[in-house]
Structure formats: C-alpha cells, structure tokens
Design an enzyme around this catalytic site. Structure first.
Site, PDB file in Angstrom:
ATOM      1  N   LYS A  14      44.739 -47.873 116.235  1.00  0.00           N
ATOM      2  CA  LYS A  14      45.124 -48.179 114.958  1.00  0.00           C
ATOM      3  C   LYS A  14      44.361 -49.396 114.296  1.00  0.00           C
ATOM      4  O   LYS A  14      43.833 -49.416 113.199  1.00  0.00           O
ATOM      5  CB  LYS A  14      46.714 -48.316 114.989  1.00  0.00           C
ATOM      6  CG  LYS A  14      47.437 -47.382 115.303  1.00  0.00           C
ATOM      7  CD  LYS A  14      49.036 -47.723 115.135  1.00  0.00           C
ATOM      8  CE  LYS A  14      49.618 -48.906 115.771  1.00  0.00           C
ATOM      9  NZ  LYS A  14      49.751 -48.769 117.283  1.00  0.00           N
ATOM     10  N   ARG A  90      57.797 -48.172 112.168  1.00  0.00           N
ATOM     11  CA  ARG A  90      58.162 -47.703 113.502  1.00  0.00           C
ATOM     12  C   ARG A  90      59.388 -47.046 113.687  1.00  0.00           C
ATOM     13  O   ARG A  90      59.948 -46.835 114.902  1.00  0.00           O
ATOM     14  CB  ARG A  90      58.026 -49.144 114.349  1.00  0.00           C
ATOM     15  CG  ARG A  90      56.684 -49.378 115.031  1.00  0.00           C
ATOM     16  CD  ARG A  90      56.750 -50.742 115.787  1.00  0.00           C
ATOM     17  NE  ARG A  90      55.726 -50.535 116.784  1.00  0.00           N
ATOM     18  CZ  ARG A  90      54.614 -51.143 116.856  1.00  0.00           C
ATOM     19  NH1 ARG A  90      54.009 -51.831 115.795  1.00  0.00           N
ATOM     20  NH2 ARG A  90      53.845 -51.275 117.873  1.00  0.00           N
ATOM     21  N   ARG A 129      41.390 -53.475 127.467  1.00  0.00           N
ATOM     22  CA  ARG A 129      41.525 -54.797 126.282  1.00  0.00           C
ATOM     23  C   ARG A 129      42.169 -55.740 126.848  1.00  0.00           C
ATOM     24  O   ARG A 129      41.886 -56.911 126.333  1.00  0.00           O
ATOM     25  CB  ARG A 129      42.491 -53.861 125.312  1.00  0.00           C
ATOM     26  CG  ARG A 129      42.933 -54.748 124.308  1.00  0.00           C
ATOM     27  CD  ARG A 129      43.713 -54.215 123.141  1.00  0.00           C
ATOM     28  NE  ARG A 129      45.148 -54.301 123.488  1.00  0.00           N
ATOM     29  CZ  ARG A 129      45.988 -53.481 122.496  1.00  0.00           C
ATOM     30  NH1 ARG A 129      45.610 -52.744 121.533  1.00  0.00           N
ATOM     31  NH2 ARG A 129      47.330 -53.496 122.633  1.00  0.00           N
ATOM     32  N   ARG A 135      46.745 -60.468 125.268  1.00  0.00           N
ATOM     33  CA  ARG A 135      47.822 -60.491 125.009  1.00  0.00           C
ATOM     34  C   ARG A 135      49.014 -60.660 125.959  1.00  0.00           C
ATOM     35  O   ARG A 135      48.978 -60.104 126.906  1.00  0.00           O
ATOM     36  CB  ARG A 135      47.893 -59.289 124.080  1.00  0.00           C
ATOM     37  CG  ARG A 135      47.341 -59.358 122.668  1.00  0.00           C
ATOM     38  CD  ARG A 135      47.392 -57.892 122.071  1.00  0.00           C
ATOM     39  NE  ARG A 135      48.804 -57.197 121.926  1.00  0.00           N
ATOM     40  CZ  ARG A 135      49.119 -56.368 121.142  1.00  0.00           C
ATOM     41  NH1 ARG A 135      48.125 -56.129 120.214  1.00  0.00           N
ATOM     42  NH2 ARG A 135      50.183 -55.706 121.298  1.00  0.00           N
ATOM     43  N   ARG A 146      56.673 -50.893 125.885  1.00  0.00           N
ATOM     44  CA  ARG A 146      56.012 -50.397 124.526  1.00  0.00           C
ATOM     45  C   ARG A 146      56.012 -49.189 124.252  1.00  0.00           C
ATOM     46  O   ARG A 146      56.260 -48.581 123.404  1.00  0.00           O
ATOM     47  CB  ARG A 146      54.857 -51.363 124.281  1.00  0.00           C
ATOM     48  CG  ARG A 146      55.173 -52.637 123.909  1.00  0.00           C
ATOM     49  CD  ARG A 146      53.910 -53.582 124.147  1.00  0.00           C
ATOM     50  NE  ARG A 146      52.718 -53.333 123.315  1.00  0.00           N
ATOM     51  CZ  ARG A 146      51.440 -53.621 123.911  1.00  0.00           C
ATOM     52  NH1 ARG A 146      51.318 -53.992 124.969  1.00  0.00           N
ATOM     53  NH2 ARG A 146      50.420 -53.035 123.173  1.00  0.00           N
TER      54      ARG A 146
HETATM   55  P1  ADP Z   1      51.081 -52.303 119.846  1.00  0.00           P
HETATM   56  O1  ADP Z   1      49.666 -52.363 120.247  1.00  0.00           O
HETATM   57  O2  ADP Z   1      52.278 -51.872 120.836  1.00  0.00           O
HETATM   58  O3  ADP Z   1      50.635 -51.110 118.578  1.00  0.00           O
HETATM   59  P2  ADP Z   1      51.462 -54.271 117.772  1.00  0.00           P
HETATM   60  O4  ADP Z   1      50.597 -55.423 117.734  1.00  0.00           O
HETATM   61  O5  ADP Z   1      51.524 -53.171 116.670  1.00  0.00           O
HETATM   62  O6  ADP Z   1      51.366 -53.659 119.164  1.00  0.00           O
HETATM   63  O7  ADP Z   1      52.884 -54.945 117.882  1.00  0.00           O
HETATM   64  C1  ADP Z   1      53.353 -55.821 118.811  1.00  0.00           C
HETATM   65  C2  ADP Z   1      54.857 -55.976 119.021  1.00  0.00           C
HETATM   66  O8  ADP Z   1      55.507 -56.355 117.745  1.00  0.00           O
HETATM   67  C3  ADP Z   1      55.708 -54.959 119.277  1.00  0.00           C
HETATM   68  O9  ADP Z   1      55.689 -54.458 120.422  1.00  0.00           O
HETATM   69  C4  ADP Z   1      56.892 -55.185 118.600  1.00  0.00           C
HETATM   70  O10 ADP Z   1      57.711 -55.929 119.472  1.00  0.00           O
HETATM   71  C5  ADP Z   1      56.579 -55.899 117.520  1.00  0.00           C
HETATM   72  N1  ADP Z   1      56.481 -55.193 116.180  1.00  0.00           N
HETATM   73  C6  ADP Z   1      55.600 -54.837 115.675  1.00  0.00           C
HETATM   74  N2  ADP Z   1      55.340 -54.179 114.252  1.00  0.00           N
HETATM   75  C7  ADP Z   1      56.754 -53.649 114.508  1.00  0.00           C
HETATM   76  C8  ADP Z   1      57.746 -53.045 113.815  1.00  0.00           C
HETATM   77  N3  ADP Z   1      57.368 -52.298 112.471  1.00  0.00           N
HETATM   78  N4  ADP Z   1      59.247 -53.056 113.976  1.00  0.00           N
HETATM   79  C9  ADP Z   1      59.706 -53.420 115.020  1.00  0.00           C
HETATM   80  N5  ADP Z   1      58.878 -54.314 115.936  1.00  0.00           N
HETATM   81  C10 ADP Z   1      57.789 -54.232 115.665  1.00  0.00           C
END
Ligand code: ADP
Length: 194
Positions: A14, A90, A129, A135, A146
C-alpha cells in the site's frame, strides 16, 4: 476531487503504490498508521492512548481513529486535489463514516484499490522489511496478530465497497511498475466523469 482508498493486508504494498499514485494524481496522502507512529514518537496524548494497540498489532478503537482522521480531513479539504487513504478504513464503521463525510462535502470515494497478495508472500515481504525499517510491530507474533486483525475485521470492508460498485481488485504480486500500471488504468476508468 479525486478520492482513492488503497486497501490490502499488512505488507501488500500500500505504501509503495501510494507514493506513486500521489505523484501522478497530486493527492494528499493520509496513512493512519504513519499518523499514529508520529503521535507515538512525539509522545502526544493521542500517542499515549494508542501505543499499546499499535505495538501489539491490534486495531485502535474506531472512535479514536475516526476523530483523528476527521481532523486531518477538515484541516486539508479546502486545499487539496483529493485524498488517498492508506490503512483507512479498516472496519465497516470507518468506511461508513468516511462515505458520510465525503457526501457531506459534495464528493465521494471514487475507487477502492484492493491489492491481492497471499498470506505466505506477505510474511516473506515483512521479514525483509524488518531489517530496513525497524518497526516495533514487525516481529512474528505481532505480525501474525496484524494479519489476523485484517482477516477478522478489515476484510469485511471489501464486500461493503463491492456492493457499492467501487471495489477494484488488483494482483499485488509482480513488478512494482506493472502493478502501478494496473492501478492507474483502474483509477482512470473509475474516475471518468467524476
Ligand atoms: P500495516 O503494515 O499493518 O498495514 P499500518 O502502518 O497501516 O500497518 O498501521 C499500523 C498500526 O496502526 C495497525 O496495526 C493498527 O494498530 C493501527 N492502525 C492504523 N490504521 C488504523 C485504522 N484505520 N483503524 C484502527 N487501527 C489502525
């Protein structure tokens, strides 16, 4: 305005594809994951509130996420060409709130680009990564959480958008530029007349 959601499980690409989409269509990037990481880094009250969720691979409660998102939308909506949402919505509740906000502002989500990648490929990518980004939520147990959150909660957003005719599935495995080509064709088709 042109508003796009880029959708997919952790590691689907993404972030990589968002960067390219933003450049081409001049959109404002909203990554809720990046926003949360920035709050945590700066130790803000919101950062303190969400840290235990994000660092354990769990979704942040909707009301917290939605309030943060609305603030960013309000602050930027007058100045931008459109938004790209990366990591949001999400949950179906988040998707409904986003649609409502867009409608109230005389616009809409024009396309939801869903990157399709198998679970094995996702794990392999995040393993790579880890070495680069360091991270806090990329270790095995948290990553599995996740991925579980994605398949338990987030995946329901797909039928929501499908029923509204806005879902575009793209094969997320292959060359970055080939995937980008498929995405831009889909966006161009979806946004005709918008
Ligand atoms: P990923 O690599 O899992 O797609 P992101 O960087 O998008 O990770 O998000 C990291 C974390 O931030 C998620 O695991 C969650 O805890 C939180 N998070 C991000 N976006 C949302 C959302 N829209 N709703 C709820 N939690 C979120």
């Amino acid at each position: 305005m042109l508003n796009i959601v880029i959708f997919g499980p952790p590691g689907a690409g993404k972030g990589t594809q968002s960067t390219k989409i933003i450049e081409k269509y001049n959109l404002y990037h909203i990554s809720t994951g990046d926003l949360f990481r920035s709050h945590i880094k700066n130790d803000t009250p919101l950062g303190k509130r969400v840290k235990s969720y994000t660092e354990n691979g769990l979704l942040v409660p909707d009301e917290v996420t939605i309030a943060m998102l609305k603030e960013v939308l309000e602050d930027n909506k007058a100045q931008v060409n459109g938004f790209i949402f990366d990591g949001f919505p999400r949950t179906v509740t988040q998707a409904e709130v986003l649609d409502k906000f867009m409608a109230e502002n005389g616009t809409a989500i024009h396309a939801v680009v869903a990157l399709d990648v198998s679970e094995d490929e996702l794990k392999a990518r995040i393993e790579k990564r880890k070495a680069i980004e360091n991270r806090a939520d990329d270790d095995q147990v948290k990553l599995q959480k996740r991925i579980n959150e994605y398949f338990n909660k987030t995946i329901h957003v797909l039928p929501y958008y499908h029923s509204k005719g806005r879902l575009i599935k793209i094969d997320g495995v292959g060359e970055v530029d080939t995937i980008f080509g498929a995405i831009t064709t889909a966006i161009d088709n979806a946004s005709i007349g918008k």
